[in-house]
Every structure is written in C-alpha cells, then in structure tokens.
Design a protein around this motif. Sequence first.
Motif, PDB file in Angstrom:
ATOM      1  N   MET A   1     -80.100   4.671 -33.925  1.00  0.00           N
ATOM      2  CA  MET A   1     -78.958   3.586 -34.269  1.00  0.00           C
ATOM      3  C   MET A   1     -78.369   3.642 -35.520  1.00  0.00           C
ATOM      4  SD  MET A   1     -79.843  -0.391 -33.493  1.00  0.00           S
ATOM      5  CE  MET A   1     -78.490  -1.393 -32.858  1.00  0.00           C
ATOM      6  N   LYS A   2     -76.941   3.673 -35.429  1.00  0.00           N
ATOM      7  CA  LYS A   2     -76.289   3.528 -36.583  1.00  0.00           C
ATOM      8  C   LYS A   2     -75.687   2.200 -36.906  1.00  0.00           C
ATOM      9  CE  LYS A   2     -74.062   8.155 -36.577  1.00  0.00           C
ATOM     10  NZ  LYS A   2     -72.662   8.828 -36.322  1.00  0.00           N
ATOM     11  N   ALA A   3     -76.056   1.937 -38.209  1.00  0.00           N
ATOM     12  CA  ALA A   3     -75.779   0.271 -38.730  1.00  0.00           C
ATOM     13  C   ALA A   3     -74.979   0.552 -40.023  1.00  0.00           C
ATOM     14  CB  ALA A   3     -77.051  -0.363 -38.900  1.00  0.00           C
ATOM     15  N   ALA A   4     -74.044  -0.535 -40.125  1.00  0.00           N
ATOM     16  CA  ALA A   4     -73.144  -0.666 -41.424  1.00  0.00           C
ATOM     17  C   ALA A   4     -73.624  -1.852 -41.972  1.00  0.00           C
ATOM     18  CB  ALA A   4     -71.835  -0.674 -40.915  1.00  0.00           C
ATOM     19  N   VAL A   5     -73.805  -2.248 -43.329  1.00  0.00           N
ATOM     20  CA  VAL A   5     -74.105  -3.178 -43.974  1.00  0.00           C
ATOM     21  C   VAL A   5     -72.722  -3.231 -44.839  1.00  0.00           C
ATOM     22  CG1 VAL A   5     -75.200  -4.434 -45.717  1.00  0.00           C
ATOM     23  CG2 VAL A   5     -76.446  -2.869 -44.030  1.00  0.00           C
ATOM     24  N   VAL A   6     -72.033  -4.698 -44.677  1.00  0.00           N
ATOM     25  CA  VAL A   6     -70.697  -4.814 -45.208  1.00  0.00           C
ATOM     26  C   VAL A   6     -70.913  -5.097 -46.657  1.00  0.00           C
ATOM     27  CG1 VAL A   6     -68.441  -6.006 -45.006  1.00  0.00           C
ATOM     28  CG2 VAL A   6     -69.427  -5.278 -43.120  1.00  0.00           C
ATOM     29  N   VAL A   7     -70.449  -4.821 -47.519  1.00  0.00           N
ATOM     30  CA  VAL A   7     -70.531  -5.092 -49.048  1.00  0.00           C
ATOM     31  C   VAL A   7     -69.126  -6.040 -49.260  1.00  0.00           C
ATOM     32  CG1 VAL A   7     -70.793  -4.664 -51.505  1.00  0.00           C
ATOM     33  CG2 VAL A   7     -71.843  -3.247 -49.602  1.00  0.00           C
ATOM     34  N   PHE A   8     -69.265  -7.203 -49.543  1.00  0.00           N
ATOM     35  CA  PHE A   8     -68.236  -8.012 -50.207  1.00  0.00           C
ATOM     36  C   PHE A   8     -68.263  -8.240 -51.704  1.00  0.00           C
ATOM     37  CE2 PHE A   8     -68.820  -9.296 -45.661  1.00  0.00           C
ATOM     38  CZ  PHE A   8     -67.494  -9.158 -45.261  1.00  0.00           C
ATOM     39  N   PRO A   9     -67.312  -8.309 -52.362  1.00  0.00           N
ATOM     40  CA  PRO A   9     -67.608  -8.813 -53.656  1.00  0.00           C
ATOM     41  C   PRO A   9     -68.204  -9.670 -53.919  1.00  0.00           C
ATOM     42  CG  PRO A   9     -65.099  -8.310 -53.542  1.00  0.00           C
ATOM     43  CD  PRO A   9     -65.915  -8.442 -52.311  1.00  0.00           C
ATOM     44  N   GLY A  10     -69.515  -9.760 -54.562  1.00  0.00           N
ATOM     45  CA  GLY A  10     -70.589 -11.031 -54.585  1.00  0.00           C
ATOM     46  C   GLY A  10     -71.609 -10.856 -53.734  1.00  0.00           C
ATOM     47  N   SER A  11     -71.618 -10.014 -52.444  1.00  0.00           N
ATOM     48  CA  SER A  11     -72.767  -9.974 -51.588  1.00  0.00           C
ATOM     49  C   SER A  11     -74.063  -9.524 -52.642  1.00  0.00           C
ATOM     50  CB  SER A  11     -72.348  -8.692 -50.824  1.00  0.00           C
ATOM     51  OG  SER A  11     -71.383  -9.140 -49.903  1.00  0.00           O
ATOM     52  N   ARG A 218     -89.305  -8.366 -38.693  1.00  0.00           N
ATOM     53  CA  ARG A 218     -89.162  -7.075 -37.802  1.00  0.00           C
ATOM     54  C   ARG A 218     -88.683  -7.653 -36.391  1.00  0.00           C
ATOM     55  NH1 ARG A 218     -91.946  -2.364 -38.939  1.00  0.00           N
ATOM     56  NH2 ARG A 218     -92.814  -2.255 -41.470  1.00  0.00           N
ATOM     57  N   ALA A 219     -89.450  -8.833 -35.748  1.00  0.00           N
ATOM     58  CA  ALA A 219     -88.907  -9.172 -34.439  1.00  0.00           C
ATOM     59  C   ALA A 219     -87.198  -8.837 -34.017  1.00  0.00           C
ATOM     60  CB  ALA A 219     -89.161 -10.564 -33.912  1.00  0.00           C
ATOM     61  N   ILE A 220     -86.587  -9.106 -35.379  1.00  0.00           N
ATOM     62  CA  ILE A 220     -84.791  -9.177 -34.928  1.00  0.00           C
ATOM     63  C   ILE A 220     -84.560  -7.746 -35.173  1.00  0.00           C
ATOM     64  CG2 ILE A 220     -82.577  -9.663 -36.100  1.00  0.00           C
ATOM     65  CD1 ILE A 220     -84.579 -12.344 -35.657  1.00  0.00           C
ATOM     66  N   TRP A 221     -85.160  -6.706 -35.984  1.00  0.00           N
ATOM     67  CA  TRP A 221     -84.740  -5.411 -36.087  1.00  0.00           C
ATOM     68  C   TRP A 221     -85.202  -4.675 -34.815  1.00  0.00           C
ATOM     69  CZ3 TRP A 221     -81.536  -6.712 -39.286  1.00  0.00           C
ATOM     70  CH2 TRP A 221     -81.967  -7.598 -40.313  1.00  0.00           C
ATOM     71  N   GLU A 222     -86.474  -5.043 -34.392  1.00  0.00           N
ATOM     72  CA  GLU A 222     -87.013  -4.168 -33.079  1.00  0.00           C
ATOM     73  C   GLU A 222     -86.236  -4.646 -31.967  1.00  0.00           C
ATOM     74  OE1 GLU A 222     -91.251  -5.337 -33.491  1.00  0.00           O
ATOM     75  OE2 GLU A 222     -91.425  -3.652 -35.152  1.00  0.00           O
ATOM     76  N   SER A 223     -85.684  -5.828 -31.784  1.00  0.00           N
ATOM     77  CA  SER A 223     -84.720  -6.316 -30.715  1.00  0.00           C
ATOM     78  C   SER A 223     -83.490  -5.478 -30.615  1.00  0.00           C
ATOM     79  CB  SER A 223     -84.304  -7.973 -30.813  1.00  0.00           C
ATOM     80  OG  SER A 223     -85.635  -8.593 -30.612  1.00  0.00           O
ATOM     81  N   LEU A 224     -82.876  -5.228 -31.862  1.00  0.00           N
ATOM     82  CA  LEU A 224     -81.695  -4.487 -32.031  1.00  0.00           C
ATOM     83  C   LEU A 224     -81.804  -3.192 -31.700  1.00  0.00           C
ATOM     84  CD1 LEU A 224     -80.393  -6.254 -35.338  1.00  0.00           C
ATOM     85  CD2 LEU A 224     -79.064  -6.176 -33.222  1.00  0.00           C
ATOM     86  N   LEU A 225     -83.005  -2.634 -32.044  1.00  0.00           N
ATOM     87  CA  LEU A 225     -83.172  -1.205 -31.582  1.00  0.00           C
ATOM     88  C   LEU A 225     -83.562  -1.048 -30.061  1.00  0.00           C
ATOM     89  CD1 LEU A 225     -85.642  -0.263 -34.563  1.00  0.00           C
ATOM     90  CD2 LEU A 225     -83.527   0.885 -34.030  1.00  0.00           C
ATOM     91  N   ALA A 226     -84.298  -1.912 -29.703  1.00  0.00           N
ATOM     92  CA  ALA A 226     -84.542  -1.973 -28.179  1.00  0.00           C
ATOM     93  C   ALA A 226     -83.332  -2.162 -27.308  1.00  0.00           C
ATOM     94  CB  ALA A 226     -85.567  -3.114 -27.785  1.00  0.00           C
TER      95      ALA A 226
END
Lengths: 230, 741
Positions: A1-11, A218-226
């Motif tokens: 699974m490919k994911a992007a984490v968006v970086v804003f100034p101040g993130s 992890r429940a969130i990430w495992e859901s996304l992977l599933a």
Amino acid sequence: MKAAVVVFPGSNCDADTLHVLGNVVGMNARYAWHADTSLDDVDLVVLPGGFSHGDYLRTGAMAARAPIMSAVREHADGGRPVLGICNGFQILLEAGLLPGAMLLNDSTQFRCEWTHLRVESTDTPCTSAASNGQVLRLPIAHAEGNYVIDPDGLAHLHDQDRVVFRYVSASGNRSPKTNPNGAIDDIAGICNQRRNVVGMMPHPERASEAELGGEDGRAIWESLLAAAGA
Amino acid sequence: MTATSAHQPPSDETLREVALTRDEYHFAADLLDRPPNPVELGIIGGMWSEHCGYKHSRPLLSRLPSEGPQVLIGPGEENAGAVDIGHGLAIVMKVESHNHPSAVEPFQGAATGVGGILRDIFTMGARPIALLDSLRFGPLDDRRGRYLANGIVGGIAWYGNCMGVPTVGGEVYVSGAYRGNPLVNAMCVGLIEHSQLTSAAASGVGNELILVGADTGRDGIHGATFASVDDPEASHRGVVQVGNPFMEKLLLEACLEVLQTTDAVLGLQDLGATGLTSSSVESAGRGGTGVALHLEHVARRASGMTPYEVMLSESQERMLVVAARGRAAEVQEVFTKWGLHSDVIGEVTESGLLEVIDNGQPAATLPIGMLTDAPTYTYPVERPAYLDEVGPIHLDALPEPEDPTDAFLQLLASPNISSRRPIYRQYDHMVGANTVIAPGGDAAVLRIKDTPLGVAIATDGNGRTTYLDPFVGGAAAIAESARNVSCTGARPLAFTNCLNFGSPEQPAAYYQLSRAIDGMAAAARALETPVISGNVSLYNESGGEAIWPTPVVGMLGVLDELDRRCGAGFTAEGDEIAVLGAGRPRLDGSEYLSVAHGRVSGCPEINLVDEVAVQRLVRELIVARLLSSAHDCSDGGLATALAESAFAGGLGVRAPDLPILGRLDETLFGESQSRIVVSYPPLAAAAVAAAAATLSVPIRPVGKVGGDRLCIGPIDVPLAQAEPVWSQGLELALAGHAPPG
C-alpha cells in the motif's frame, strides 16, 4: 500500500506518522510537500498533526488553501482514503471535505493526555477491521478540538452513521467527565458522506508501539491495509 | 549617531543603560587607545554583561569538572555541550534562564526562553528531541503570583507545542522567596550523529555571513544588559521580545535541511542576547578571525533604526549562517523553500576586528579579543550571618502531629508535593513518538529510534536546601538529578546547569554562589558526571531581597538497553517495599517543617559516598530485572514517596508496622538525600538483599504493595480519598482556590 503524508509548513507529526506507516505497519510511505500538485501514485493520503502555518488566522485555514489540497480533493473524489489527524482534521474541515468546525477546548487550554474512544462505525476504511463499540485508548494533544456543527448537520451525521469515534470511559460509557474538550455529542472523529474521508482529533500514530504505552492505534492502520487489500 | 559624538565622556545614565561601570569604561578606552563611540559602547556593554561575559561567575565556574571520555564538546566551546551516548550518536544539551523577561511579561518571557534554548541546540546541527522546564513561582494565594505562574506555563506550552518538541519534564516549586522574581529555566536536548556536529565558528576569510529568519526590530534592545542588573520590574519594560514559534519551526527545519543537503554551510550561530553583536563576535572569536557587517543589508521591521539599534536588537527567530565564499545562493535557496527571508550581510575577514559598516561609513571598529574576554571579578568569600540564624532546629519546641493522617493529607495538598499534571498536560509531551516514561515520574525516558538505547533526563535544584547550606544545596542538585536518572535504570553521564542567584556584588549572594559551585563540583566528581554546558542568571532580586540561591541541574543518563528500565509506580499486589540507602530522615529544611510549622531552618546534610553507592545499587537491581518500581525519596519524605508510587500504580500500601526511627514525624515526613523507595516480588527479596550487602547499602523493609488504602504506620486513609487531595492540590492553587483539607 502506497501512502503519502502531507507536510505543510508547521506540520509536526509528519515524521511520527511516516515512521509508523513505513517502519511499524509496513506501508510504502513517503512525504508530499504542500506546494506539490499531484498525488497520483498513492492509495492513502494522511494529513498529519501539528500547527500548519502556526495556527495563525484559524487552525487549518491557510493549509486548506495550499496547492496540494487540489490533489487531496481529487484523491477523495476518486473514492480513495484520506485520513486527517488532529491538525489534519482541522484542515479537512477548513477545506470543506468534512462538515463542522473547531472551537477552543472548553478548558481553554491545550490538553495532552490519554483518552478512550468508542468505534461508532466500522463502515469506513479507517475502522473496517475494528468492531462496533470497540474501545481504543489513544492520546490527544490539541487546544482546539471542541467540535461543533449546526443541528441539521449533526442530524445528518447521525442519520448517515458518520460519527466514527466518540470519547468514552475505559469501559465504553459516555459522560461529560470523559469528554476532554467539550466536543458536541462527544464526537472525536467523523467521515464524509462517501465514507472515504475520515478526520479524528486523537493520535493513532502515538499509540502504535507498545513501548510508547499502547498499540490501539494499530486498529486504524490495519483497517486501512485491510481496506486496500479488499 | 556617529563616531564624532563620542569624545565627551558618557554620562552616568548612559553607562547604566549599557551596564558598564565607569572603571570598565576607562578600561575599554585604554584597550582601544581612544574613547569608544556610542555604538561601540553599546556593543562593549552587551559583550561584557554578566549574561554574555560571565564577568562575576567565570572564575568560579572553572571549578566544575568538565572532562571525561564521554564529553565531545565541553562548556563554553559552542552554543551547547555534547556528550557521547554510544552507537555513533551524541546528545547535545543546555539549560538557560529567562527569569527577568518572565517577571515582566510571563507568557512571552517564558515562550522566548524556550525559543532561545531550542536555537542553541539546532545551531549545533542536532534535532531537538526534548524540552524540560525548571520553574520557581511566588505564592499562588497571591493574584500576581498566579498571573505569573499561569502565564509562564501558558507561554512554554504555546511555544514548545507549536515547535513539535515534546516537553517531558522539569520541576515546579512555590515559595515566597520567588515572589516578584520567578525562575524560568528552559532546557533542551538534541540528538545528532557525531560526524554531523556543526560549529558556530566563522572561519575562512571571504566566507559569507547570511542573516536568516525574522526581520530585525527594536524589540529586546538591552535585554542582556538589563538581565545583569537587579529589579526586573523597573528594568524590563519594553525590552521583552515577542516570539513566533511558527517562524522558529521553519528555521529549525530549514537549518537541518541545509546542513543535510549541502556542504556549503561552515557554521551556524543563533541570535540570542545582544543579537547580531554577540552572534557575530562569538563566531569570529571561535574562528580566530574578524567579521565585517554591512548593516544596510539587514532587513528591518521598523524604519529609521540606528546602527546601535540594529546591532543590539534581540528580535527572536534569527540565525547567522556562515556560507562558503560564492555559495550563499545555494544556501539561501533552502531557506526560500521554507518561506524564510535571508540576506548576505557581511563576510569573514582576517582583521581580528568587528567592523560594523553602515552605508559605507564605519559605525564601530572593535577588536574581537577585547569583546570576548570580559574583565572578571572575584570577591572574598565570607560566611553570611543569616546562616547562624537558620541553623539547628530545636525538635523539643516542635510538637509531633496530633493526627498523622491529617498532617499527611495537608502535605499531599501542598503545591510543592501535589501532582504536576495540571501543568504537564498543557505540554505536548508525546510528539516525536519517543516518550517512553512521560512526565510525572523521577526522570523522563526517551527511546533512541533504530538503536537499543534510551536516554533519561531530569532537572533538579532545591533553593531551600541551598539557602540553608549552599554547599549541600549545590551537591544535592547534582545528586538528586542523578538519583532521578538512576531510578529509571540509566547511568548518569553528564549535566548542564543554570545558576540562579542574587547580586554577586552582595557578599551573601557571592558566598552562596561560590559554595554552591563547590558543592556541585564535589558531587559531580563523586558521581563522575562532568558539566558540558550552562548559564548563569545573577541579580535575581526584587524589592531589595535576593531569591533563594537556586542552582538548577539538568542531568542526562543513558540506558544501554531501553527494555531494562524501571518506573516509579507500584506494579503488583504483594510486592515487598523497602527503602535503599543510608540517609537518616530529618526535619531539617523539609517541606513538612514548612507546611506544618511554617519554618525554614535546619542543617541539611549529604554524604556523597552513600549517594554513589545507593545509585549504583538501584541501577544494578534494575539491569538485573529485580525491581518492580524505584522512586527517589525526597520532598515530603517516606510517606509522600510511598503515596506517589501508589498513585502512579493505582495500588495501595500495607505498612502498618513501619519501624519508627527517632520521632514519628521524622520517620514519616523527614527528608534526607541518598534514599530510594523500591518494590520487588517476594521471590527477588534474597537477591535484592544480597546486592545491597555487597555494596554495603542499608536496606530497610517498609511493608507490602496492595489493597486500596495507604496504611503507613499510624496513617490510614483510602487511596480514593488521598489521591484527589494530591491530584488537585496544585490545580486548585493555580486556579486561586485554597487547597482542600
């Protein structure tokens, strides 16, 4: 699974989120810069926590107008998952991708502490592997998490089963004492009508490794992977 | 303002503005062989202030041990010290005061204190991974006391939270001794690979100086000089800076990125006290060079600023970058990416001079060596008379508590004992995803990702003890901070310190400073923890009264294996509880003596041989995985330490037969150094006793973990009754409500 984490100034939760996505749950994760205009190659977009643009003007207001947000909107319009955490949730509200707004916590102070959430809907890519009514222990860290929405909007959220998380006690019960910020209806997270865009105030990336005090995130990430595998 | 106006000797008022004595003025004129012009006078005053030049403290500070195989960068060499933690990694750390600004404008004063110490760390190329704040407030039953306390905490939260650096520890202490002069000591800890450590030296003739970040305004002019005179109320109006944590976050990311992506940066120096003056002078001093600054290239916030104002502005969130000649553009490109303005404002020269040029006209020309080598002062060390008055306490005159449970609850509600959660929950202490032991324990523990290592960090400093015996107070600040670190299982490695004292020109304060440093030096030698950085804040007084002398120590320890660590909370019903250590509890200088009898007196003691032994024992027991919990027994004595471990673990204490040593109140509430409360499974008892015997450390059984009450000798109270008293004490005091009970 490919994911992007968006970086804003101040993130400032960008690195923590990338660490968990990449090193802990094994996604193929990268950063996306706020001035970029394309997210074509990814399955999941995460807007991380922090103080984008210093929270100046209103939390999330300036980030919501960054060039990358057109790509985030396209990604969402394509039915692919978008998760906004804390400031990311605030940005989704300001961008109009989710309804409602945030007020200052009713304590008027920043609050960093562990909370308990009840999963209210498993019909989102972020909760598909959880069970309804499951209680997750996740930390919050925000000054403006006091979610508000007009009565009609709240009725829509209820009617359409779009409240994803509520603040509860460890045993799963709602009470004013377990609501850390005054959010209406104890709401900690919601989704859009299409159910693929989720915003939540608590930080699952801070509760994904046992040595940091808990793994319920992890429940969130495992859901996304599933959800991606399905 | 031009050089020609300088031929008149300056007035007393002018000299006061730049914090120079007339003798110092003449000394400067002799060194120059001419009278300094007004711009030069301001520069000299700033550089020779206590804040920058350490003119009263430097001779004393050299007594602290600063060497050891673990030390990579020692005190005074760079903006912060660095210590080796293994695996090719270094911790960079420093603590610095922002007392005077916080006394006037608590929110911005404290916030910019955090901003300043963060820059000291990332200037070294290190990513800040933790902040700690050592705070001292005046009484909270006073409206202004609460205004200052809440403002200071709010400012720290505002700045640190926005930066995304977790605030993981510190201490808070409330006393009338800090009324009108609160202490705000901010500590920052950074992580870096050895090979990436960056210097703040301006070397290489022709290399370019780039000023990055905020524009330069009229804010904060004379901050350094006014921090070096007494009465903050009168001196600081209009000179407190206003912070912009968002700008600093951009500066942090841009500086670390530019160091990673190019080799064009040769040095980084933040602009702190005296702004452009000290940053350029100190960089040139380290490089053994000179610098020429062209002020017309400095971007300004206000029109009509004079060279004097530009040179002494303390506008926050600025950084001076030394770039290789001809490569400024590629450095500036990274700053532009992060939305930051930058200008080339000067170059490194071989002149050995600070040359300030404004539109082609020389505004100041001063030898660097003269500026970095402030005159120093020493005074005779004379024992002040007050020490005889606060000497031995007469126990016979103090009745024992009629109801020990009531006395205990009263102590738990004290703002110096009760839970610090009302403060640390306002700080993001988790961001960074490294916080393994969060605030509330003995020391914070952070993991070091991609290694088996952890680091433990604690601050400590007891003003009351130091007031009663400056040597013992200084030694105890080192010992207790190291003990806090040892209670997690970590090996204390090195410390940073901030010395908060009154005017060194007053004999009592000078004695306190001198003796406290002697005590720190003795303890640091015994514990083999060298100093690697520090800061001095003198002239802490208001209305003619000096504060309690308060040395604050920030101690760093390393856990070679993070999973061999220990927390302060009880973990299992049925575990045995014992006290390790030879210290004999006494009421001297205790919180109990202050709360129950309103007295600050006594003769505190410390035995450094006992201290070294008990710390070594607790670390060995933790590494051998024998302990369930370990907690320093300090303020409030044994009963308080047991309660804190009970509250943290949600388990009661069964110790009705607690052996009483001496008086009941001494046993329950008496304080001493070198004691640690531990719990362990009954099966481990023999091994614990054997290890203690091997190191000749006394071990005294207390009772067992369990139940839902605190039964400690004659004290008997349900956890559910005691816990709220403890958890709400400080919260109610900060809100202006009298403590319960």
